[in-house]
Enzyme design. Sequence first.
Site, short mmCIF file in Angstrom:
data_model
loop_
_atom_site.label_atom_id
_atom_site.label_comp_id
_atom_site.label_asym_id
_atom_site.label_seq_id
_atom_site.Cartn_x
_atom_site.Cartn_y
_atom_site.Cartn_z
N HIS A 38 -2.89 -11.28 9.62
CA HIS A 38 -2.05 -10.94 8.62
C HIS A 38 -0.75 -11.86 8.81
CE1 HIS A 38 -3.77 -7.38 6.99
NE2 HIS A 38 -2.59 -7.22 6.19
N LYS A 103 -5.23 3.56 9.08
CA LYS A 103 -5.13 4.99 9.54
C LYS A 103 -3.31 4.73 9.85
CE LYS A 103 -6.01 4.13 14.37
NZ LYS A 103 -7.01 4.77 15.42
#
Length: 182
Positions: A38, A103
Amino acid sequence: MREIKVNTPFTEEVTAGLEAGDMVYITGTIYSARDAAHKRLYEAALKGEELPLPIKDCVVYYLGPTPAREGRVIGSAGPTTSSRMDKYTPTLLDLGLKGMIGKGRRSDAVKESIVKNKAVYLAAVGGAGALLSDRIKSSKVIAYDDLGTEAIREMYVEDFPCIVICDTAGRDLYSEVAGKGC
Protein backbone atom coordinates in the site's frame (compact mmCIF):
# COMPACT_ATOMS: atom_id res chain seq x y z
CA MET A 1 -29.14 -10.47 6.49
CA ARG A 2 -29.19 -11.11 2.76
CA GLU A 3 -26.92 -13.56 0.97
CA ILE A 4 -25.68 -12.20 -2.35
CA LYS A 5 -23.39 -13.63 -5.02
CA VAL A 6 -21.35 -11.00 -6.86
CA ASN A 7 -18.70 -11.00 -9.55
CA THR A 8 -15.75 -8.74 -10.04
CA PRO A 9 -15.13 -6.09 -11.18
CA PHE A 10 -17.00 -4.10 -8.53
CA THR A 11 -18.70 -1.40 -10.56
CA GLU A 12 -20.81 1.30 -8.90
CA GLU A 13 -23.86 -0.77 -9.85
CA VAL A 14 -22.47 -3.70 -7.84
CA THR A 15 -21.48 -1.64 -4.80
CA ALA A 16 -24.79 0.26 -4.77
CA GLY A 17 -26.60 -3.07 -4.38
CA LEU A 18 -24.69 -4.05 -1.23
CA GLU A 19 -25.77 -3.09 2.28
CA ALA A 20 -24.00 -3.32 5.63
CA GLY A 21 -24.75 -6.74 7.05
CA ASP A 22 -25.08 -8.54 3.71
CA MET A 23 -23.27 -11.86 3.37
CA VAL A 24 -21.45 -11.66 0.04
CA TYR A 25 -19.84 -14.43 -2.01
CA ILE A 26 -17.33 -13.02 -4.49
CA THR A 27 -16.28 -14.74 -7.71
CA GLY A 28 -13.63 -13.26 -9.98
CA THR A 29 -10.27 -11.57 -9.83
CA ILE A 30 -9.16 -9.81 -6.66
CA TYR A 31 -5.73 -8.54 -5.57
CA SER A 32 -3.79 -8.92 -2.35
CA ALA A 33 -1.95 -5.97 -0.84
CA ARG A 34 -0.80 -5.21 2.69
CA ASP A 35 1.06 -2.39 4.41
CA ALA A 36 4.30 -2.29 2.42
CA ALA A 37 2.51 -2.71 -0.92
CA HIS A 38 0.00 0.00 0.00
CA LYS A 39 2.83 2.39 0.80
CA ARG A 40 4.34 1.78 -2.64
CA LEU A 41 0.98 2.12 -4.39
CA TYR A 42 0.33 5.37 -2.53
CA GLU A 43 3.76 6.79 -3.39
CA ALA A 44 3.34 5.81 -7.05
CA ALA A 45 -0.10 7.44 -7.12
CA LEU A 46 1.26 10.68 -5.63
CA LYS A 47 3.93 10.76 -8.36
CA GLY A 48 1.31 10.13 -11.05
CA GLU A 49 2.93 6.81 -11.98
CA GLU A 50 0.98 3.89 -13.40
CA LEU A 51 -0.01 1.38 -10.73
CA PRO A 52 0.90 -2.30 -11.17
CA LEU A 53 -2.73 -3.39 -10.86
CA PRO A 54 -5.93 -2.19 -12.54
CA ILE A 55 -7.19 -0.10 -9.61
CA LYS A 56 -10.47 1.04 -11.22
CA ASP A 57 -13.35 -1.12 -9.96
CA CYS A 58 -11.01 -3.64 -8.35
CA VAL A 59 -11.17 -5.40 -5.01
CA VAL A 60 -8.12 -5.54 -2.74
CA TYR A 61 -7.78 -8.16 -0.03
CA TYR A 62 -5.55 -7.16 2.89
CA LEU A 63 -3.65 -10.40 2.90
CA GLY A 64 -0.16 -11.75 3.39
CA PRO A 65 -0.55 -15.48 2.79
CA THR A 66 1.65 -18.16 4.25
CA PRO A 67 3.68 -20.20 1.75
CA ALA A 68 1.65 -22.76 -0.20
CA ARG A 69 2.08 -26.39 0.71
CA GLU A 70 2.65 -28.91 -2.06
CA GLY A 71 -0.41 -29.21 -4.29
CA ARG A 72 -1.97 -25.97 -3.01
CA VAL A 73 -2.48 -22.67 -4.82
CA ILE A 74 -1.78 -20.57 -1.71
CA GLY A 75 -1.13 -21.02 1.99
CA SER A 76 -3.36 -19.83 4.78
CA ALA A 77 -5.12 -16.70 3.55
CA GLY A 78 -6.69 -14.88 6.48
CA PRO A 79 -7.27 -11.13 6.54
CA THR A 80 -4.97 -8.65 8.21
CA THR A 81 -6.02 -5.62 10.25
CA SER A 82 -7.43 -3.04 7.86
CA SER A 83 -6.65 0.08 9.87
CA ARG A 84 -2.99 -0.36 8.96
CA MET A 85 -3.91 0.69 5.41
CA ASP A 86 -6.09 3.66 6.43
CA LYS A 87 -3.56 6.42 5.69
CA TYR A 88 -3.29 5.21 2.07
CA THR A 89 -6.89 4.17 1.41
CA PRO A 90 -8.60 7.50 0.53
CA THR A 91 -6.06 8.11 -2.24
CA LEU A 92 -6.60 4.64 -3.70
CA LEU A 93 -10.38 5.03 -3.46
CA ASP A 94 -10.11 8.33 -5.33
CA LEU A 95 -8.30 6.40 -8.10
CA GLY A 96 -11.23 4.00 -8.47
CA LEU A 97 -10.73 1.21 -5.91
CA LYS A 98 -14.24 -0.11 -5.16
CA GLY A 99 -13.82 -2.94 -2.67
CA MET A 100 -11.59 -3.77 0.26
CA ILE A 101 -11.55 -6.99 2.28
CA GLY A 102 -9.95 -7.13 5.71
CA LYS A 103 -10.86 -7.18 9.38
CA GLY A 104 -11.48 -4.55 12.00
CA ARG A 105 -12.70 -0.98 12.09
CA ARG A 106 -11.87 1.81 9.63
CA SER A 107 -11.08 5.45 10.34
CA ASP A 108 -13.65 8.18 9.81
CA ALA A 109 -11.60 9.46 6.85
CA VAL A 110 -11.80 6.05 5.16
CA LYS A 111 -15.53 5.72 5.84
CA GLU A 112 -16.14 9.19 4.35
CA SER A 113 -14.05 8.24 1.30
CA ILE A 114 -16.00 4.98 0.91
CA VAL A 115 -19.24 6.98 0.64
CA LYS A 116 -17.71 9.65 -1.61
CA ASN A 117 -16.33 7.03 -4.01
CA LYS A 118 -19.28 4.62 -3.82
CA ALA A 119 -17.11 1.78 -2.57
CA VAL A 120 -17.55 -0.93 0.07
CA TYR A 121 -15.51 -2.40 2.89
CA LEU A 122 -16.00 -6.09 3.59
CA ALA A 123 -14.77 -8.32 6.39
CA ALA A 124 -13.45 -11.83 6.05
CA VAL A 125 -13.37 -14.02 9.13
CA GLY A 126 -10.08 -13.72 10.98
CA GLY A 127 -8.69 -17.06 12.12
CA ALA A 128 -10.26 -18.87 9.16
CA GLY A 129 -7.31 -18.44 6.77
CA ALA A 130 -7.00 -22.13 5.97
CA LEU A 131 -10.68 -22.33 5.04
CA LEU A 132 -10.57 -19.08 3.05
CA SER A 133 -7.60 -20.34 1.04
CA ASP A 134 -9.84 -23.09 -0.39
CA ARG A 135 -11.83 -20.36 -2.18
CA ILE A 136 -8.71 -19.06 -3.93
CA LYS A 137 -8.38 -20.99 -7.17
CA SER A 138 -5.30 -19.28 -8.64
CA SER A 139 -2.66 -16.89 -7.36
CA LYS A 140 0.34 -15.21 -8.96
CA VAL A 141 2.62 -12.40 -7.88
CA ILE A 142 2.23 -9.40 -10.20
CA ALA A 143 4.23 -6.71 -8.38
CA TYR A 144 6.73 -6.03 -5.61
CA ASP A 145 8.09 -9.59 -5.47
CA ASP A 146 10.82 -8.32 -3.14
CA LEU A 147 8.17 -7.91 -0.43
CA GLY A 148 7.77 -11.69 -0.09
CA THR A 149 4.36 -12.56 1.32
CA GLU A 150 3.39 -8.88 1.08
CA ALA A 151 3.87 -8.80 -2.70
CA ILE A 152 0.80 -7.92 -4.73
CA ARG A 153 -0.95 -11.04 -5.98
CA GLU A 154 -3.62 -11.43 -8.61
CA MET A 155 -6.01 -14.11 -7.38
CA TYR A 156 -9.05 -15.76 -8.85
CA VAL A 157 -11.63 -16.61 -6.19
CA GLU A 158 -14.89 -18.55 -6.27
CA ASP A 159 -17.65 -17.80 -3.77
CA PHE A 160 -15.21 -16.05 -1.43
CA PRO A 161 -17.25 -15.29 1.73
CA CYS A 162 -17.35 -11.78 3.21
CA ILE A 163 -19.69 -9.57 5.18
CA VAL A 164 -20.36 -5.97 4.11
CA ILE A 165 -19.22 -3.73 6.96
CA CYS A 166 -19.28 -0.23 5.40
CA ASP A 167 -21.58 0.49 2.48
CA THR A 168 -22.06 3.28 -0.06
CA ALA A 169 -24.77 4.88 2.10
CA GLY A 170 -22.40 5.33 5.03
CA ARG A 171 -23.68 2.52 7.21
CA ASP A 172 -21.04 0.88 9.43
CA LEU A 173 -22.06 -2.52 10.74
CA TYR A 174 -19.45 -2.46 13.51
CA SER A 175 -20.85 0.83 14.89
CA GLU A 176 -24.44 -0.40 14.59
CA VAL A 177 -23.72 -3.64 16.44
CA ALA A 178 -21.60 -1.92 19.11
CA GLY A 179 -24.52 0.42 19.86
CA LYS A 180 -26.77 -2.55 20.62
CA GLY A 181 -24.44 -4.29 23.06
CA CYS A 182 -23.68 -8.01 23.06
